[in-house]
Design a protein around this motif. Structure first.
Motif, short mmCIF file in Angstrom:
data_model
loop_
_atom_site.label_atom_id
_atom_site.label_comp_id
_atom_site.label_asym_id
_atom_site.label_seq_id
_atom_site.Cartn_x
_atom_site.Cartn_y
_atom_site.Cartn_z
N THR A 1 0.88 -1.22 0.06
CA THR A 1 -0.11 -0.04 0.03
C THR A 1 0.68 1.23 -0.06
OG1 THR A 1 -0.14 0.09 2.48
CG2 THR A 1 -1.94 -0.95 1.28
N TYR B 1 -2.84 -0.93 -3.66
CA TYR B 1 -3.81 0.22 -3.96
C TYR B 1 -4.44 0.19 -5.49
CZ TYR B 1 -6.20 4.57 -4.00
OH TYR B 1 -6.98 5.63 -4.24
N GLU C 1 -8.28 -0.48 -5.92
CA GLU C 1 -9.03 0.68 -5.96
C GLU C 1 -9.87 0.76 -6.97
OE1 GLU C 1 -10.26 4.71 -6.96
OE2 GLU C 1 -8.74 3.65 -8.15
N THR D 1 -16.45 3.34 -1.80
CA THR D 1 -15.32 3.51 -1.00
C THR D 1 -15.78 4.05 0.41
OG1 THR D 1 -15.02 5.82 -1.64
CG2 THR D 1 -13.79 4.07 -3.01
N PRO E 1 -14.11 6.22 2.54
CA PRO E 1 -12.95 7.21 2.81
C PRO E 1 -12.56 7.48 4.19
CG PRO E 1 -14.72 8.30 1.34
CD PRO E 1 -15.23 6.89 1.97
N GLY F 1 -9.55 5.01 5.47
CA GLY F 1 -8.03 5.56 5.32
C GLY F 1 -7.74 6.88 6.06
N GLU F 2 -8.70 7.72 6.22
CA GLU F 2 -8.50 8.97 6.97
C GLU F 2 -8.28 8.73 8.52
OE1 GLU F 2 -12.34 10.82 6.25
OE2 GLU F 2 -11.61 11.37 4.03
N ARG G 1 -1.32 4.22 1.44
CA ARG G 1 -2.35 4.31 0.82
C ARG G 1 -3.55 3.29 1.19
NH1 ARG G 1 -0.94 4.16 -5.48
NH2 ARG G 1 0.43 2.27 -4.77
N VAL H 1 -6.87 1.46 2.08
CA VAL H 1 -8.07 1.91 1.71
C VAL H 1 -9.16 0.88 2.05
CG1 VAL H 1 -7.72 0.71 -0.47
CG2 VAL H 1 -9.33 2.63 -0.43
N GLY I 1 -13.62 -0.47 1.16
CA GLY I 1 -14.75 -0.06 0.59
C GLY I 1 -15.56 -1.45 0.38
#
Length: 164
Positions: free
Chosen positions: A79, A88, A92, A98, A100, A103-104, A122, A124, A126
């Motif tokens: 990643t 990723y 992706e 997703t 978000p 990841g944040e 990266r 992620v 979803g």
């Protein structure tokens, strides 16, 4: 703490380690993911290690996407931004929705532990084929953080939302 709408059943999960060098004997991060899931009663229905090749990663996730017994797929490795880090990029494009916030939040928590280097992740998450898909760094410390702070506490609730 379980959410009021959370599923009250063991979830079926698949674990994928993306690495050019790890084996089942040296895959500490894959073992950690499996252990954390098992500790709370979830089932590991498949576990694989594949090289950091986008086609291999994508093909396996597509194959798992066709399985009705899976609730979630957790991937670790690949990643970052190094030339061989392609997880990723492979995943992706598959995501239908997703998350978000995953990841944040992961980068925020990582920042508290490793500082500004967290921006290179990266990670992620979803939805793909009615399954949750999480992609984590390969570091065991990062896997522990993601599993303990984000995935294990929220997995039943997220699956219940997905199942409607």
């Amino acid at each position: 703490m379980a959410h009021p709408r959370s599923l009250n059943r063991p979830l079926c999960c698949a674990v994928l380690t993306v690495s050019d060098t790890r084996t089942p004997d040296t895959d500490q991060s894959g073992a950690l993911i499996q252990a954390r899931l098992a500790e709370v009663g979830h089932q590991i229905t498949d576990y694989r290690i594949v090289a950091d090749e986008p086609a291999l990663i994508r093909d396996l996730v597509v194959q798992w996407g066709q399985r009705r017994d899976l609730d979630a797929v957790i991937v670790n490795g690949g990643t970052g931004i190094a030339p061989r880090d392609t997880t990723y990029d492979a995943l992706e494009a598959l995501l239908e929705k997703t998350l978000p916030g995953f990841g944040e939040l992961f980068r925020q928590l990582s920042f508290q532990e490793i500082g500004s280097r967290a921006m290179a992740s990266r990670a992620v998450a979803g939805v793909y084929q009615d399954k949750l898909l999480f992609s984590l760094p390969g570091s065991s410390k990062a896997v522990k953080l993601a599993m303990d702070a984000l995935i294990v506490p929220e997995l039943p609730h997220l699956v219940s939302l997905l199942r409607g």
